[in-house]
Design an enzyme around this catalytic site. Sequence first.
Site, short mmCIF file in Angstrom:
data_model
loop_
_atom_site.label_atom_id
_atom_site.label_comp_id
_atom_site.label_asym_id
_atom_site.label_seq_id
_atom_site.Cartn_x
_atom_site.Cartn_y
_atom_site.Cartn_z
N ALA A 88 0.85 -1.20 0.00
CA ALA A 88 0.00 0.00 0.00
C ALA A 88 0.87 1.24 0.00
N THR A 114 -2.76 2.05 -6.11
CA THR A 114 -2.21 0.90 -5.38
C THR A 114 -3.22 0.31 -4.39
N THR A 151 -6.67 -0.83 8.34
CA THR A 151 -6.24 0.10 9.40
C THR A 151 -7.44 0.62 10.18
N ASP A 152 -7.20 1.03 11.42
CA ASP A 152 -8.29 1.63 12.22
C ASP A 152 -8.71 2.98 11.65
N GLU A 153 -7.87 3.55 10.75
CA GLU A 153 -8.20 4.88 10.21
C GLU A 153 -9.47 4.85 9.35
N TYR A 186 -5.75 8.78 2.18
CA TYR A 186 -5.22 7.46 2.57
C TYR A 186 -6.32 6.58 3.15
N SER A 187 -6.99 7.10 4.20
CA SER A 187 -7.99 6.24 4.87
C SER A 187 -9.16 5.94 3.94
N LYS A 225 -8.13 3.05 1.79
CA LYS A 225 -8.12 1.77 2.54
C LYS A 225 -9.56 1.30 2.79
N LYS A 272 7.35 8.35 9.46
CA LYS A 272 6.29 8.16 10.44
C LYS A 272 6.74 8.67 11.81
N PRO A 286 9.30 18.12 14.78
CA PRO A 286 8.09 18.84 14.34
C PRO A 286 6.80 18.19 14.83
N VAL A 287 6.16 18.80 15.84
CA VAL A 287 4.89 18.30 16.37
C VAL A 287 3.75 19.09 15.72
N ASN A 329 0.41 12.62 21.07
CA ASN A 329 1.67 12.72 20.32
C ASN A 329 2.76 13.35 21.17
N GLY A 372 -7.25 18.31 8.14
CA GLY A 372 -8.16 17.18 8.39
C GLY A 372 -7.66 16.22 9.46
P1 NAD Z 1 5.11 0.80 4.17
O1 NAD Z 1 4.82 2.05 3.44
O2 NAD Z 1 6.27 0.74 5.13
O3 NAD Z 1 5.33 -0.40 3.13
C1 NAD Z 1 4.53 -0.57 2.00
C2 NAD Z 1 5.22 -1.57 1.08
O4 NAD Z 1 4.37 -1.79 -0.06
C3 NAD Z 1 6.57 -1.07 0.54
O5 NAD Z 1 7.53 -2.09 0.62
C4 NAD Z 1 6.27 -0.74 -0.93
O6 NAD Z 1 7.38 -0.92 -1.79
C5 NAD Z 1 5.15 -1.72 -1.24
N1 NAD Z 1 4.29 -1.27 -2.35
C6 NAD Z 1 3.75 -0.03 -2.51
N2 NAD Z 1 3.04 0.00 -3.67
C7 NAD Z 1 3.11 -1.24 -4.21
C8 NAD Z 1 2.56 -1.83 -5.39
N3 NAD Z 1 1.79 -1.13 -6.23
N4 NAD Z 1 2.82 -3.14 -5.62
C9 NAD Z 1 3.60 -3.87 -4.78
N5 NAD Z 1 4.16 -3.35 -3.66
C10 NAD Z 1 3.91 -2.06 -3.38
O7 NAD Z 1 3.75 0.43 4.92
P2 NAD Z 1 3.50 -0.25 6.34
O8 NAD Z 1 3.52 0.79 7.39
O9 NAD Z 1 4.36 -1.45 6.46
O10 NAD Z 1 1.99 -0.71 6.16
C11 NAD Z 1 1.67 -1.98 5.60
C12 NAD Z 1 0.17 -2.15 5.57
O11 NAD Z 1 -0.36 -2.04 6.89
C13 NAD Z 1 -0.54 -1.08 4.74
O12 NAD Z 1 -1.57 -1.70 4.01
C14 NAD Z 1 -1.11 -0.12 5.78
O13 NAD Z 1 -2.30 0.49 5.30
C15 NAD Z 1 -1.40 -1.06 6.94
N6 NAD Z 1 -1.34 -0.47 8.28
C16 NAD Z 1 -0.26 0.26 8.67
C17 NAD Z 1 -0.21 0.77 9.96
C18 NAD Z 1 1.00 1.55 10.45
O14 NAD Z 1 0.99 2.08 11.56
N7 NAD Z 1 2.08 1.65 9.69
C19 NAD Z 1 -1.25 0.52 10.86
C20 NAD Z 1 -2.35 -0.25 10.42
C21 NAD Z 1 -2.37 -0.74 9.14
P1 TYD Z 2 1.83 9.13 11.51
O1 TYD Z 2 3.02 8.36 12.03
O2 TYD Z 2 1.97 9.84 10.20
O3 TYD Z 2 0.60 8.13 11.52
P2 TYD Z 2 -0.99 8.43 11.27
O4 TYD Z 2 -1.16 9.79 10.76
O5 TYD Z 2 -1.33 7.40 10.25
O6 TYD Z 2 -1.63 8.21 12.59
O7 TYD Z 2 1.45 10.22 12.60
C1 TYD Z 2 1.09 9.87 13.92
C2 TYD Z 2 0.65 11.13 14.64
O8 TYD Z 2 1.79 12.01 14.75
C3 TYD Z 2 -0.40 11.91 13.88
O9 TYD Z 2 -1.32 12.47 14.83
C4 TYD Z 2 0.36 13.03 13.20
C5 TYD Z 2 1.53 13.28 14.15
N1 TYD Z 2 2.78 13.74 13.51
C6 TYD Z 2 3.43 14.89 13.99
O10 TYD Z 2 2.99 15.54 14.95
N2 TYD Z 2 4.59 15.28 13.37
C7 TYD Z 2 5.11 14.61 12.30
O11 TYD Z 2 6.16 15.05 11.76
C8 TYD Z 2 4.45 13.42 11.84
C9 TYD Z 2 4.99 12.63 10.68
C10 TYD Z 2 3.29 13.02 12.48
#
Ligand code: NAD
Ligand code: TYD
Length: 340
Positions: free
Chosen positions: A83, A100, A125-127, A153-154, A157, A192, A208-209, A252, A278
């Site tokens: 994703a 994607t 995702t919970d989002e 994004y959400s 998903k 992230k 950066p918060v 955060n 948003g």
């Molecule tokens: P990430 O961005 O670290 O990794 C995504 C991977 O997908 C990468 O390796 C990328 O190369 C690959 N990719 C992207 N587009 C592609 C395509 N078209 N074909 C094949 N591969 C492709 O993401 P992550 O944080 O590991 O998240 C993985 C999954 O978990 C996602 O579906 C995300 O929505 C979900 N998720 C993430 C979180 C979180 O906190 N990170 C929480 C809940 C759910």
């Molecule tokens: P993030 O890791 O992007 O996850 P998500 O937005 O999917 O929850 O961000 C987590 C929280 O941190 C979100 O409330 C946004 C905040 N955030 C910052 O305050 N500063 C930053 O530079 C980033 C990347 C996120």
Amino acid sequence: MKIIVTGGAGFIGGNFVHYMVEKYPEDMIINLDALTYAGNLETLKPVENKPNYKFVKGDIADRDFIFRLFASEKPDVVVNFAAESHVDRSIECPDVFVRTNVLGTTTLLDACREYGIKRYHQVSTDEVYGDLPLDRPDLFFTEETPLHTSSPYSSSKASADLFVMAYHRTFKVPVSISRCSNNYGPYQFPEKLIPLMISRALSDGELPVYGNGANVRDWLHVYDHCQAIDLIIRKGADGCVYNIGGHNERTNLEVVKTILHTLDKPESLIKYVKDRPGHDMRYAIDPKKLETELGWEPVYNFETGIVQTIQWYLENREWWEHIVSGEYSQYFEKMYGDRL
Ligand code: NAD
Ligand code: TYD
């Protein structure tokens, strides 16, 4: 079993590949990944020579490629992690999220219909539930909470989740969906929150918060997410959704201060910057279904997990310093240049 793991070069997919290759030597794990900016084969170094592991480069939205792969590999299970995963990038450029996250998912589902499968698992995702108000700590997301998205994004998903359920009902594709809260742990891309703040603090840069830092996320260590998905694909009911979370809600600001204190860095590094448009206020998961039906229990709480994670970033500087000094530095400049 032969399992195709898509997105296995990313953060959670990479951790899942490690987990499965080690735990099930009799299974074959095929990692299918397009290697976008977020995909990193360095993450797979510990497993790349294992006999039950194979990497295939490819795009989940490329129908011809996906159908050829399914025809030759005949997988039993597909776990779709692939994703576009970063909310801020989805605000800059939504279209690749549609391609994607939505078209990629329907392409995989079409291949499952054509070639048959024991289980297609969608990592969601919970989002997709939107957000909860800060002044109602009694409210949690359950599997029945209506989908109500905020960001591109959400929304992508949630669209994918709807297609997964439609393919189950209409075409009888055996599916499951998991909706997890925010993950942290080894190998997370430094865009992230947690790895961004660890890497910035280690180089004494500003942290950066967004807004006032009061937004709440429910943090789960990636190992516990991997364990939950393993349980769901083996024991979870067909056509079911499972929420995954460990009741680790933190603002955060609390997260950022914990990182600074653990690294013995001053709070003066915190810089409040313009808020994300948003911006969701609070996420909080009710994981009762997963706990009672499948017996899932997390290993980490936030206190133990964040210490393990910070230790990992200290011991694996090469992994993230490569990223921070490469193409990503231009992204950081573009997203934060006029905010810091
Ligand atoms: P990430 O961005 O670290 O990794 C995504 C991977 O997908 C990468 O390796 C990328 O190369 C690959 N990719 C992207 N587009 C592609 C395509 N078209 N074909 C094949 N591969 C492709 O993401 P992550 O944080 O590991 O998240 C993985 C999954 O978990 C996602 O579906 C995300 O929505 C979900 N998720 C993430 C979180 C979180 O906190 N990170 C929480 C809940 C759910
Ligand atoms: P993030 O890791 O992007 O996850 P998500 O937005 O999917 O929850 O961000 C987590 C929280 O941190 C979100 O409330 C946004 C905040 N955030 C910052 O305050 N500063 C930053 O530079 C980033 C990347 C996120």
